[in-house]
Design an enzyme around this catalytic site. Structure first.
Site, short mmCIF file in Angstrom:
data_model
loop_
_atom_site.label_atom_id
_atom_site.label_comp_id
_atom_site.label_asym_id
_atom_site.label_seq_id
_atom_site.Cartn_x
_atom_site.Cartn_y
_atom_site.Cartn_z
N MET A 5 -12.27 4.06 -1.15
CA MET A 5 -13.04 4.12 0.10
C MET A 5 -13.77 5.46 0.08
SD MET A 5 -10.03 2.54 2.46
CE MET A 5 -8.83 2.91 1.20
N GLY B 35 -9.57 3.24 6.87
CA GLY B 35 -9.38 4.64 7.24
C GLY B 35 -7.94 4.98 7.58
N PHE B 36 -7.25 4.02 8.17
CA PHE B 36 -5.88 4.29 8.60
C PHE B 36 -5.02 3.04 8.43
CE2 PHE B 36 -8.74 6.95 11.03
CZ PHE B 36 -8.17 8.20 10.85
N GLY B 37 -3.74 3.28 8.13
CA GLY B 37 -2.79 2.18 8.14
C GLY B 37 -2.37 1.89 9.58
N GLY B 38 -1.67 0.78 9.77
CA GLY B 38 -1.06 0.49 11.07
C GLY B 38 -1.98 -0.07 12.13
N ASP C 127 -4.64 3.56 -1.94
CA ASP C 127 -5.78 3.79 -1.07
C ASP C 127 -6.37 5.18 -1.26
OD1 ASP C 127 -6.07 1.35 0.53
OD2 ASP C 127 -4.04 1.81 1.22
N HIS D 182 -0.88 -1.09 -4.42
CA HIS D 182 -2.20 -0.84 -3.81
C HIS D 182 -2.31 0.65 -3.48
CE1 HIS D 182 -5.74 -2.22 -1.49
NE2 HIS D 182 -5.42 -1.26 -0.64
N MET E 243 -9.20 7.70 -0.11
CA MET E 243 -10.16 7.94 1.00
C MET E 243 -10.73 9.34 0.87
SD MET E 243 -8.11 6.35 4.22
CE MET E 243 -7.08 4.88 4.08
N MET F 182 -11.65 -6.61 3.97
CA MET F 182 -11.01 -5.70 4.92
C MET F 182 -10.86 -6.41 6.26
SD MET F 182 -10.17 -2.99 3.37
CE MET F 182 -9.41 -2.29 4.85
N ASP G 65 -6.76 -7.00 3.29
CA ASP G 65 -6.15 -5.69 3.47
C ASP G 65 -6.38 -5.20 4.90
OD1 ASP G 65 -5.17 -3.12 3.07
OD2 ASP G 65 -6.89 -2.43 1.90
N GLY G 66 -5.28 -4.93 5.59
CA GLY G 66 -5.38 -4.35 6.94
C GLY G 66 -4.70 -5.21 7.98
N GLY G 67 -3.63 -4.69 8.56
CA GLY G 67 -2.93 -5.42 9.62
C GLY G 67 -2.21 -6.67 9.14
N SER H 76 0.83 -1.21 0.00
CA SER H 76 0.00 0.00 0.00
C SER H 76 0.86 1.26 0.00
CB SER H 76 -0.91 0.00 1.23
OG SER H 76 -1.47 1.29 1.36
N HIS I 47 -7.99 1.14 -4.50
CA HIS I 47 -8.99 0.79 -3.48
C HIS I 47 -9.77 2.05 -3.13
CE1 HIS I 47 -9.56 -0.73 0.96
NE2 HIS I 47 -10.70 -0.62 0.32
N GLY J 85 0.65 -2.34 4.12
CA GLY J 85 1.39 -1.09 4.14
C GLY J 85 2.52 -1.10 5.14
N SER J 86 2.16 -0.86 6.42
CA SER J 86 3.20 -0.60 7.41
C SER J 86 4.20 -1.75 7.57
CB SER J 86 2.58 -0.25 8.75
OG SER J 86 1.44 -1.00 9.00
#
Ligand code: DX5
Ligand code: ZN
Length: 219
Positions: free
Chosen positions: A67, A141-144, A34, A32, A36, A136, A174-176, A7, A65, A196-197
């Site tokens: 959102m 809304g947020f990475g990390g 994002d 990817h 938003m 998801m 996607d996410g974590g 991401s 993606h 991402g992170s």
């Protein structure tokens, strides 16, 4: 083989073009991106203008993606900006079918995403029109953020349905996503990992991507 879609949200925002080239050098399959809007999700990020600016920088497929509310309004701009895949959220429009048609008619692959709290029944009616399902595993809304464990069951259930119907659909999460949660998602049935992170945070991104690509369904 598993695909990895890092991401761009976790790239250095002042040097996005260089970040994109780094992904490509490190063996990422897709980028990817994002998008938003500050309405469907609390944050505002990248828009079509940035996608267009990044397009000449890399040949990598852009996994966009969305959102955003009212996605149909913006899909044509993201198509002309050079998106290869456009994924919208099932929660954002009453006209999912129309939005998916506009994406495909515009020459891109069409994806549908669902939030951690949205039941899979919401996407089942559209499976025949999809190239990608994006599960998801955090509230967007947020990475990390931390991976939500209950999404593993959802992934397994979507994988079963897709296989039973004999559909050719990529299943992404996607996410974590980390080395550990990514491996478990692959075992549950995804074939694309968006992250991402954890990818931008490692010392050797190429080595990490190589490792993730080697995950297999059987563990
Ligand atoms: C979250 C975004 C994700 C996010 C992933 O709303 O859709 O793509 O950037 O970031 P990590 O991997 O840090 O959870
Ligand atoms: Zn995303």
């Amino acid at each position: 083989m598993i695909k990895v879609s890092p991401s761009m949200l976790s790239a250095d925002a002042s040097r996005l073009g260089e970040g994109l080239q780094k992904l490509e050098r490190c063996g990422a399959d897709w980028a990817h991106i994002d998008v938003m809007d500050g309405v469907f999700v609390p944050n505002i990020t990248i828009g079509q203008h940035v996608v267009r600016a990044l397009r000449p920088v890399s040949d990598m497929p852009f996994d966009v993606h969305l959102m955003i509310v009212n996605p149909i309004k913006h899909v044509p701009d993201f198509l002309s900006a050079g998106s290869d895949m456009i994924t919208l959220h099932v929660e954002t429009t009453e006209n999912v079918e129309e939005a998916l048609t506009v994406i495909r008619d515009g020459g891109a692959k069409a994806g549908l995403s669902l939030n951690p709290g949205t039941p899979i029944d919401s996407i089942i009616p559209y499976l025949d029109m999809l190239d990608l399902v994006l599960v998801m595993s955090v509230q967007p809304g947020f990475g990390g953020q931390s991976f939500q464990e209950h999404c593993l069951e959802k992934i397994a259930s979507i994988r079963r349905t897709v296989d039973e119907k004999g559909l050719d659909i990529e299943i992404s999460v996607d996410g974590g996503i980390t080395r550990e949660t990514g491996r478990r998602c692959v075992e549950a049935g995804v074939n694309v990992l968006a992250a991402g992170s954890s990818l931008f945070g490692v010392e050797d991104m190429a080595e990490e991507i190589k490792l993730w690509k080697g995950f297999s369904r059987k563990g």
